[in-house]
Design an enzyme around this catalytic site. Structure first.
Site, mmCIF file in Angstrom:
data_model
loop_
_atom_site.group_PDB
_atom_site.id
_atom_site.type_symbol
_atom_site.label_atom_id
_atom_site.label_comp_id
_atom_site.label_asym_id
_atom_site.label_seq_id
_atom_site.Cartn_x
_atom_site.Cartn_y
_atom_site.Cartn_z
ATOM 1 N N CYS A 48 -11.786 -9.083 7.543
ATOM 2 C CA CYS A 48 -10.798 -9.365 6.501
ATOM 3 C C CYS A 48 -9.831 -10.450 6.978
ATOM 4 O O CYS A 48 -9.428 -10.477 8.140
ATOM 5 C CB CYS A 48 -10.035 -8.081 6.170
ATOM 6 N N CYS A 93 -2.976 -7.096 8.586
ATOM 7 C CA CYS A 93 -2.331 -5.769 8.572
ATOM 8 C C CYS A 93 -2.476 -5.124 9.958
ATOM 9 O O CYS A 93 -3.603 -4.874 10.420
ATOM 10 C CB CYS A 93 -2.966 -4.890 7.494
ATOM 11 N N CYS A 111 -4.852 -2.115 10.821
ATOM 12 C CA CYS A 111 -6.171 -2.017 10.190
ATOM 13 C C CYS A 111 -7.337 -2.413 11.092
ATOM 14 O O CYS A 111 -7.381 -3.527 11.624
ATOM 15 C CB CYS A 111 -6.204 -2.858 8.916
ATOM 16 N N CYS A 155 -14.230 6.780 -4.371
ATOM 17 C CA CYS A 155 -13.366 5.613 -4.168
ATOM 18 C C CYS A 155 -14.072 4.587 -3.302
ATOM 19 O O CYS A 155 -14.521 4.914 -2.200
ATOM 20 C CB CYS A 155 -12.081 6.012 -3.436
ATOM 21 N N CYS A 183 -12.590 5.027 -8.420
ATOM 22 C CA CYS A 183 -11.396 4.354 -7.897
ATOM 23 C C CYS A 183 -11.889 3.209 -7.027
ATOM 24 O O CYS A 183 -12.889 3.366 -6.329
ATOM 25 C CB CYS A 183 -10.589 5.335 -7.046
ATOM 26 N N CYS A 242 -2.804 4.060 -8.142
ATOM 27 C CA CYS A 242 -2.793 4.835 -6.901
ATOM 28 C C CYS A 242 -2.128 3.956 -5.856
ATOM 29 O O CYS A 242 -2.654 2.890 -5.511
ATOM 30 C CB CYS A 242 -4.223 5.177 -6.485
ATOM 31 N N ARG A 290 -1.363 12.574 -2.213
ATOM 32 C CA ARG A 290 -2.556 12.778 -1.377
ATOM 33 C C ARG A 290 -2.218 12.809 0.106
ATOM 34 O O ARG A 290 -1.621 11.875 0.646
ATOM 35 C CB ARG A 290 -3.596 11.694 -1.639
HETATM 36 N N1 SAM Z 1 -8.287 -4.371 1.581
HETATM 37 C C1 SAM Z 1 -7.729 -3.565 0.586
HETATM 38 C C2 SAM Z 1 -6.222 -3.556 0.646
HETATM 39 O O1 SAM Z 1 -5.649 -3.723 1.687
HETATM 40 O O2 SAM Z 1 -5.618 -3.349 -0.421
HETATM 41 C C3 SAM Z 1 -8.233 -2.148 0.546
HETATM 42 C C4 SAM Z 1 -8.549 -1.356 1.786
HETATM 43 S S1 SAM Z 1 -7.207 -0.935 2.848
HETATM 44 C C5 SAM Z 1 -8.091 -0.354 4.236
HETATM 45 C C6 SAM Z 1 -6.456 0.475 2.083
HETATM 46 C C7 SAM Z 1 -5.324 1.159 2.805
HETATM 47 O O3 SAM Z 1 -5.801 1.934 3.888
HETATM 48 C C8 SAM Z 1 -4.246 0.305 3.435
HETATM 49 O O4 SAM Z 1 -3.355 -0.192 2.501
HETATM 50 C C9 SAM Z 1 -3.580 1.291 4.368
HETATM 51 O O5 SAM Z 1 -2.521 1.964 3.717
HETATM 52 C C10 SAM Z 1 -4.713 2.288 4.701
HETATM 53 N N2 SAM Z 1 -5.092 2.181 6.124
HETATM 54 C C11 SAM Z 1 -5.797 1.189 6.695
HETATM 55 N N3 SAM Z 1 -5.923 1.387 8.020
HETATM 56 C C12 SAM Z 1 -5.281 2.549 8.309
HETATM 57 C C13 SAM Z 1 -5.045 3.271 9.511
HETATM 58 N N4 SAM Z 1 -5.466 2.833 10.687
HETATM 59 N N5 SAM Z 1 -4.354 4.429 9.441
HETATM 60 C C14 SAM Z 1 -3.897 4.874 8.241
HETATM 61 N N6 SAM Z 1 -4.083 4.219 7.074
HETATM 62 C C15 SAM Z 1 -4.761 3.066 7.097
HETATM 63 FE FE1 SF4 Z 2 -7.757 -6.326 4.973
HETATM 64 FE FE2 SF4 Z 2 -7.339 -4.003 6.180
HETATM 65 FE FE3 SF4 Z 2 -5.265 -5.385 5.248
HETATM 66 FE FE4 SF4 Z 2 -6.998 -4.226 3.506
HETATM 67 S S1 SF4 Z 2 -5.648 -3.188 4.939
HETATM 68 S S2 SF4 Z 2 -6.160 -6.299 3.414
HETATM 69 S S3 SF4 Z 2 -8.917 -4.419 4.675
HETATM 70 S S4 SF4 Z 2 -6.659 -6.038 6.903
#
Ligand code: SAM
Ligand code: SF4
Ligand code: DTB
Length: 347
Positions: A56, A60, A63, A100, A131, A191, A263
């Site tokens: 990606c 973040c 992530c 989802c 979702c 959501c 949730r």
């Molecule tokens: N890429 C898309 C986005 O960011 O909107 C969708 C997938 S993203 C993985 C969805 C959510 O997963 C993130 O906004 C975050 O809140 C949660 N998430 C991701 N990594 C995580 C982690 N290591 N621990 C807890 N929540 C996590």
């Molecule tokens: Fe990309 Fe992970 Fe951020 Fe979603 S949460 S935008 S998958 S880096």
């Protein structure tokens, strides 16, 4: 429409005052509001599937799928429609009512969106709620998803506006609010939630809840994730959050947004059963069910079935004709169908 008892003018000091309450007083208040608005022994169950994994472009800091960090995940191209169908069938057989799908995109291209729409149609044909969480959306894209029959769109605010910049730099808080507005305007259920345990302060946790509760309309679903610390990400070694602070946050989400499904989201694998039980008492009434989230581990399904059994919790069902391993295993019978939403009753 929001009822008169629903507020979206919460003040920071009110939320911080709730955090200051003695734990028992806070849980009592939250649980009372929970009972007034929901069946406290019923939990909505969703299963996740990553339909496009890793690489990606966003940064973040939590992530595993960000291309900016060297994590141990297996990257995957967009899954085929057959793979999606098989996974959704398995989730349905295991007792999930909502499927989802997540994609590691900053935002979907129009071509990718068309492919996701085909996935949504397949899952809907199986009788499950749908979702997706595929990044930022324009309003026309949200409208296309609505026309395809999408039930929920997940897009998290993640944290407070103040802390946000130390977690993500490649898109702004306002970008996220804009996507939520596009989703809301299109008529898809919203959501949106966040992550706790990223090193944020209590004020930041209050700030996140305040943002969610003061949206023009409360999200129908609010996922509260406990950070899963992923090797290779900047948050790999952040200090643990006290589980009581997590439970308090669930309780306050319930108080601020009485009708919302709150949730208990990522991080249950690292949580003991007693903490989860207190979250359910405090007002959490939805979970992710199935052994993987998107890439990280979630509790084994047998473990969740056993926990539901110990607590006398029922899984919400959408379609009564579905086979429901989850409830069969805990000695349940399927009640007659009442419209769309359907409950599976434990005897
Ligand atoms: N890429 C898309 C986005 O960011 O909107 C969708 C997938 S993203 C993985 C969805 C959510 O997963 C993130 O906004 C975050 O809140 C949660 N998430 C991701 N990594 C995580 C982690 N290591 N621990 C807890 N929540 C996590
Ligand atoms: Fe990309 Fe992970 Fe951020 Fe979603 S949460 S935008 S998958 S880096
Ligand atoms: C949400 O708030 N949590 C889910 C879902 N929405 C998409 C994702 C959790 C991801 C945890 C890390 C992983 O599995 O990669």
């Amino acid at each position: 429409m929001q009822s008169e008892t629903m507020r979206n003018d919460w003040k920071k000091h009110e939320v911080l005052d709730l955090y200051q309450l003695p734990f028992n007083d806070l849980l009592y208040l939250a649980h009372r509001i929970f009972r007034e608005n929901h069946d406290p022994n019923k939990v909505q169950v969703s299963t996740l599937l990553s339909v496009k994994t890793g690489s990606c472009s966003e940064d973040c800091a939590y992530c595993p799928q960000s291309g900016h960090y060297d994590t141990e995940i297996e990257k995957e191209r967009l899954l085929s429609l057959d793979e999606v169908k098989q996974n959704a069938e398995t989730a349905r057989e295991a007792g999930a009512s909502r499927f989802c799908m997540g994609a590691a995109w900053r935002n979907p291209s129009d071509k990718n969106l068309d492919q996701v729409i085909k996935m949504i149609e397949i899952v809907k044909d199986l009788g499950m709620e749908t979702c997706v969480t595929i990044g930022m959306l324009t309003e026309p894209q949200a409208q296309k998803l609505k026309i395809a029959g999408l039930d929920y769109y997940n897009h998290n605010l993640d944290t407070s506006p103040e802390f946000y910049g130390s977690v993500i730099t490649t898109r702004t808080y306002q970008d996220r609010l804009d996507t939520l507005e596009h989703v809301r305007n299109s008529g898809i259920n919203v959501c949106s939630g966040g992550i706790l345990g990223m090193g944020e302060s209590r004020e930041d946790r209050a700030g996140l809840l305040l943002q969610l509760a003061n949206l023009p309309q409360h999200p129908e679903s609010v996922p509260i994730n406990m950070l899963i610390k992923i090797k290779g990400t900047p948050l790999e070694n952040v200090d643990d959050l006290d589980p009581f602070e997590f439970i308090r946050t669930i309780a306050i989400a319930r108080i601020l947004m009485p009708k919302t499904y709150v949730r208990l989201s990522a991080g249950r694998e690292e949580m003991n059963e007693q903490t989860q039980a207190l979250c359910f008492f405090a007002g959490a009434n939805s979970i992710f069910y199935g052994e993987t989230l998107l890439t990280a581990k979630n509790p084994a399904t047998e473990k969740d079935r056993a926990l539901f059994n110990k607590l006398g919790i029922e899984a919400d069902k959408v379609n009564s004709t579905l086979s429901t391993e989850l409830n069969r295993d805990i000695g349940s019978t399927v009640a007659p169908e009442h419209g769309h939403e359907q409950t599976v009753v434990i005897n």
